[in-house]
Design a protein around this motif. Structure first.
Motif, PDB file in Angstrom:
ATOM      1  N   HIS A 134      38.662  48.391  47.984  1.00  0.00           N
ATOM      2  CA  HIS A 134      38.941  48.108  49.412  1.00  0.00           C
ATOM      3  C   HIS A 134      39.160  46.511  49.688  1.00  0.00           C
ATOM      4  N   VAL A 137      36.685  43.733  50.588  1.00  0.00           N
ATOM      5  CA  VAL A 137      35.359  44.411  50.287  1.00  0.00           C
ATOM      6  C   VAL A 137      35.010  44.303  48.680  1.00  0.00           C
ATOM      7  N   SER A 138      35.867  45.041  47.938  1.00  0.00           N
ATOM      8  CA  SER A 138      35.802  44.997  46.616  1.00  0.00           C
ATOM      9  C   SER A 138      37.173  44.944  45.955  1.00  0.00           C
ATOM     10  N   GLU A 232      29.425  48.297  48.612  1.00  0.00           N
ATOM     11  CA  GLU A 232      29.661  48.144  49.826  1.00  0.00           C
ATOM     12  C   GLU A 232      30.950  49.099  50.264  1.00  0.00           C
ATOM     13  N   VAL A 233      31.921  49.642  49.382  1.00  0.00           N
ATOM     14  CA  VAL A 233      32.779  50.597  49.679  1.00  0.00           C
ATOM     15  C   VAL A 233      32.264  51.751  50.042  1.00  0.00           C
TER      16      VAL A 233
END
Length: 258
Positions: A134, A137-138, A232-233
Motif C-alpha cells: 500500500h 504504508v508498505s 499496517e496494511v
C-alpha cells in the motif's frame, strides 16, 4: 516405450474461477491427474473428463502418500505414455514442492513443464480486502512458511523489515511467530489478520493485534488452512465484510464469526 509428459499446474487458492486458461486446457487434455487437498477439485471430473484422478493430498501431520511416492507416480505414468497433470493449490513454486517434482522428472528423463498459479500469498489477503502493499504504508511484502517454527535470526529479520509479512501454513506456530516478532521489536499493537479457507464458501477472517491474537484466535476456534497477514496494511481492510471480525480497537469486543 511411449514417451509421456508431466505438467505441474498451479490451481490457485481453491476457487475454480481462479484457474488460469492454461490450467483448464491442461486438465481437459490430461490422461492422469494427481491432485492435492487444497487444489480446486470439486468438479475435477468435469474439468478433466478423460483422466484418471488420483488424490495425493496431505493434511497437517498426515501424509498418506509420501512425497517420493508422488514423484514415482508422476514418472511411472509419464513413462507409460500418459499426459500427466500434477494439480497443486496456489502456485507450484511457492511452498508447493514443485521444484522437487521438476527435478525428479528431469532425472528420470521425463519432459516436464510448469503452468504458474495464483498464489494464496496474495490472493487470500485480497479476498479479505487486504492489499499486501500500500503506497506510503508498505512497499514490500515477505512470504514465509509457517509449517515449522522460525528461528531467532529469521524472527529478528522479519521484525526489522518494516513491511507486510504473509505467513502460509502458520496456524500451528501462531504463538511462536507472534511472540517472537514482539520479542524482536515489532510493536504489540501491530495489526494481524487470520484468513481461514480463503476463496471458499467457508472463508472467514479474524482481525486482531499481535498481543491479542492468541486469545482471539482461541475464542474464534481458528483452524488450518489459514493465511496470516501481519503489518499496517491490515488496518486498511474492508470492515464491512460480513465474514470478518474486527478487534483492532482496544475498546472493541470480539464479534462472533458467522
Amino acid at each position: 516405450m511411449t514417451s509421456g509428459r508431466v505438467v505441474l499446474v498451479g490451481g490457485g487458492p481453491g476457487d475454480e474461477d481462479l484457474l488460469t486458461v492454461g490450467a483448464v486446457k491442461a486438465l481437459a487434455q490430461a490422461d492422469v491427474v494427481l491432485f492435492d487437498r487444497l487444489a480446486p477439485h470439486r468438479r475435477l471430473a468435469e474439468l478433466a473428463p478423460h483422466a484418471r484422478l488420483i488424490d495425493v493430498g496431505k493434511t497437517p501431520g498426515h501424509h498418506p502418500i509420501p512425497q517420493d511416492e508422488i514423484e514415482k507416480l508422476l514418472i511411472q505414468h509419464a513413462h507409460a505414455g500418459s499426459f500427466v497433470v500434477r494439480l497443486k493449490g496456489g502456485d507450484p513454486f511457492v511452498f508447493g514442492r514443485g521444484g522437487e517434482e521438476v527435478l525428479a522428472c528431469r532425472r528420470a528423463g521425463v519432459e516436464v513443464t510448469v503452468i504458474p498459479g495464483v498464489s494464496s500469498a496474495v490472493a487470500v489477503p485480497a479476498a479479505a480486502g487486504i492489499a499486501v502493499t500500500h503506497r506510503e504504508v508498505s512497499r514490500m511484502f515477505t512470504v514465509v512458511s509457517g509449517h515449522a517454527p522460525l528461528n531467532e535470526t529469521e524472527l529478528a529479520g522479519l521484525a526489522g523489515l518494516a513491511s507486510t509479512i504473509v505467513v502460509l501454513m502458520g496456524v500451528s506456530n501462531l504463538p511462536q511467530i507472534t511472540q517472537g516478532l514482539m520479542r524482536h521489536g515489532l510493536p504489540a499493537s501491530t495489526p494481524i489478520a487470520v484468513i481461514e479457507r480463503g476463496y471458499t464458501i467457508e472463508q472467514r477472517s479474524l482481525f486482531s493485534s499481535l498481543d491479542r491474537i492468541l486469545y482471539d484466535a482461541a475464542t474464534a476456534g481458528v483452524t488450518s488452512p489459514a493465511v496470516l497477514v501481519i503489518g499496517e496494511v491490515v488496518a486498511f481492510a474492508n470492515r464491512e465484510d460480513p465474514n470478518s471480525a474486527f478487534v483492532l480497537d482496544a475498546a472493541a469486543s470480539l464479534a462472533p464469526l458467522e
